[in-house]
Design a protein around this motif. Structure first.
Motif, PDB file in Angstrom:
ATOM      1  N   VAL A  69      61.973  -0.372-120.176  1.00  0.00           N
ATOM      2  CA  VAL A  69      62.886   0.809-120.399  1.00  0.00           C
ATOM      3  C   VAL A  69      62.334   1.720-121.530  1.00  0.00           C
ATOM      4  CG1 VAL A  69      65.365   1.168-121.001  1.00  0.00           C
ATOM      5  CG2 VAL A  69      64.914  -0.651-119.571  1.00  0.00           C
ATOM      6  N   ASP A  70      62.684   2.867-121.362  1.00  0.00           N
ATOM      7  CA  ASP A  70      62.283   4.096-122.512  1.00  0.00           C
ATOM      8  C   ASP A  70      63.216   4.125-123.535  1.00  0.00           C
ATOM      9  OD1 ASP A  70      64.480   5.416-121.198  1.00  0.00           O
ATOM     10  OD2 ASP A  70      63.114   6.950-120.319  1.00  0.00           O
ATOM     11  N   HIS A  71      63.260   5.155-123.995  1.00  0.00           N
ATOM     12  CA  HIS A  71      64.011   5.419-125.322  1.00  0.00           C
ATOM     13  C   HIS A  71      65.684   5.350-125.035  1.00  0.00           C
ATOM     14  CE1 HIS A  71      64.630   6.900-129.296  1.00  0.00           C
ATOM     15  NE2 HIS A  71      65.289   7.927-128.878  1.00  0.00           N
ATOM     16  N   HIS A  72      66.021   5.272-123.735  1.00  0.00           N
ATOM     17  CA  HIS A  72      67.397   5.263-123.662  1.00  0.00           C
ATOM     18  C   HIS A  72      67.952   4.004-122.747  1.00  0.00           C
ATOM     19  CE1 HIS A  72      67.669   9.485-124.973  1.00  0.00           C
ATOM     20  NE2 HIS A  72      66.507   9.560-124.150  1.00  0.00           N
ATOM     21  N   PRO A  73      67.800   2.803-123.375  1.00  0.00           N
ATOM     22  CA  PRO A  73      68.391   1.548-122.923  1.00  0.00           C
ATOM     23  C   PRO A  73      69.575   1.660-122.231  1.00  0.00           C
ATOM     24  CG  PRO A  73      68.102   1.040-125.007  1.00  0.00           C
ATOM     25  CD  PRO A  73      67.535   2.487-124.974  1.00  0.00           C
ATOM     26  N   TRP A  74      70.631   2.305-122.913  1.00  0.00           N
ATOM     27  CA  TRP A  74      72.129   2.333-122.538  1.00  0.00           C
ATOM     28  C   TRP A  74      72.189   3.150-121.226  1.00  0.00           C
ATOM     29  CZ3 TRP A  74      69.815   3.766-126.887  1.00  0.00           C
ATOM     30  CH2 TRP A  74      69.604   5.275-127.356  1.00  0.00           C
ATOM     31  N   LEU A  75      71.318   4.168-121.122  1.00  0.00           N
ATOM     32  CA  LEU A  75      71.616   5.014-119.968  1.00  0.00           C
ATOM     33  C   LEU A  75      70.452   4.236-118.708  1.00  0.00           C
ATOM     34  CD1 LEU A  75      70.651   8.658-121.300  1.00  0.00           C
ATOM     35  CD2 LEU A  75      73.099   7.253-120.681  1.00  0.00           C
TER      36      LEU A  75
END
Length: 97
Positions: A69-75
């Motif tokens: 996952v990149d910089h936006h795990p919650w997305l």
């Protein structure tokens, strides 16, 4: 009239944020303050090693790394993040105030 656009002011803000050493603020927090960090292993914006360094040495800091996952795990992995947040919060519900 203002002689600048949004771009210079935005880039100036990002310079301040990205070049600031957050370790001082992190160490100034109470030793008992619980912190949950959700991080993606493929985050190119905020290096995983920095999150690992912040989590190291304090039992009250928990780092959850979501693989791929990149910089936006919650997305990118909202269900996974929500499950970890709920699990983490449940530890505090069981303890009396």
């Amino acid at each position: 009239m203002v002689a600048h656009t949004m771009v210079p002011s935005t880039s100036s803000l990002w310079k301040v944020l990205y070049h600031h050493d957050w370790h001082g603020e992190a160490e100034a927090t109470a030793q008992t303050l619980p912190v949950l960090m959700l991080h993606g292993s493929a985050d190119l914006t905020a290096p995983l090693t920095e999150a690992q360094n912040l989590a190291k040495g304090r039992a009250t800091r928990e780092l959850h790394v979501r693989g791929g996952v990149d910089h936006h795990p919650w997305l990118r992995a909202p269900r996974d993040c929500l499950e970890h947040i709920e699990q983490w919060l449940s530890n505090f519900r069981e303890q009396p105030p």
